[in-house]
Design an enzyme around this catalytic site. Structure first.
Site, PDB file in Angstrom:
ATOM      1  N   GLY A  75       7.094  74.196  -0.803  1.00 29.23           N
ATOM      2  CA  GLY A  75       6.049  74.487   0.179  1.00 29.23           C
ATOM      3  C   GLY A  75       5.944  73.483   1.308  1.00 29.23           C
TER       4      GLY A  75
ATOM      5  CB  CYS B 296      11.072  76.645   5.190  1.00 33.73           C
ATOM      6  SG  CYS B 296      10.288  76.452   3.572  1.00 33.73           S
TER       7      CYS B 296
END
Length: 294
Positions: free
Chosen positions: A69, A122
């Protein structure tokens, strides 16, 4: 024999540390810099991020699955940490953000870096990374904003989950100095005992040997369509992989998940790569894109 040039960044060899792998502390970067052509830091934003709760990283038979994350300290705190980098090779700082202004501000904070990598890929951070990369107009504006604030090389990291060729063209038109292909690929794992997803975020990014053919194909396709350098990333673990990526068009490569198995992976790759080049009587630069000349 091993030297390569990316924009105005000269590397003693084409092997780089990938972002997100051992790039959070100067001590780790200093150790890897002994052999690497360049090191890329973990991605950082203006504000710190806690990331996702554990479990956020799991190993499986073909690589690693993670949903960290984009956990990272605030940019100014990270900049103080990176001031302890020994400078044994070029330092490339990786950024994430949600708009051009944030990316431009990050350039100013890390003005001591040798180059910058923009995380547009990402796959597991809401409102960042891949979600930014989907908006080609926004990508263009981000790269232009960064380029207006630095004369150092700027590399855009793209995802295989998008139309990566068209995105690479947008990055080139915005004057990016190179394309990094690819980031992790979306995936997940389910525990058959609890009957629930293993990662706390449910899904994450697959890295390691499983994605090597995907990354290789992306490098091949991008090389055929843009003139700026391509940096290969995804599943590279030995010197043969490096040669394959070079033949496909990669002017340099990044090593990530392979560090899970050995801290000496770059040193070992360089030994094999140098022997291959010597036996074939070529420099690494002469290998780049050679498979396209058929």
């Amino acid at each position: 024999m091993l030297e390569v040039e990316l924009s105005n960044l000269r590397l003693r060899n084409p092997i780089m540390l990938a972002s997100g792998i051992l790039g959070s502390h100067a001590g780790s970067l200093n150790r890897i810099a002994e052999h690497a052509g360049a090191v890329v830091t973990k991605s950082v934003g203006l504000e710190g991020r806690e990331g996702y709760k554990n479990p956020c990283v799991i190993s499986w038979e073909c690589g690693i699955l993670n949903a960290v994350g984009l956990a990272s300290p605030p940019a100014k705190e990270f900049a103080r940490e990176l001031k302890m980098f020994n400078g044994a090779c070029p330092l490339i700082v990786s950024f994430f953000g949600s708009n051009p202004e944030e990316f431009a501000e990050l350039v100013k904070i890390f003005d001591f870096a040798n180059a910058f990598e923009l995380n547009l890929s990402c796959p597991h951070a809401k409102g960042l990374g891949l979600e930014i990369g989907r908006d080609f107009d926004l990508v263009y504006e981000i790269i232009r904003a960064v380029k207006r604030n630095t004369d150092k090389p700027v590399f855009a990291k793209v995802s295989a989950n998008l139309d990566y060729v068209e995105l690479a063209k947008v990055c080139e038109s915005a004057k990016a100095d190179g394309i990094v292909a690819i980031n992790t690929v979306r995936g997940m794992a389910i525990d058959i005992v609890s009957k629930r997803p293993i990662l706390s975020n449910v899904s994450g990014g697959v890295s390691g040997k499983a994605i090597k053919p995907i990354a290789l194909k992306c490098v091949w396709d991008i090389y055929e369509e843009v003139s700026i350098p391509v940096i290969g990333c995804g599943g590279i673990s030995n010197w043969k992989d490096v040669v394959e990526f070079a033949l496909a068009g990669a002017r340099a490569v990044q090593i990530g998940s392979a560090f899970y198995y050995s801290y000496d992976v770059i040193k070992n790759i360089l030994e094999g790569l140098e022997s291959y080049l010597r036996i074939n009587g070529v420099s690494f630069d002469e290998l780049v894109g050679l498979a396209h000349k058929r």
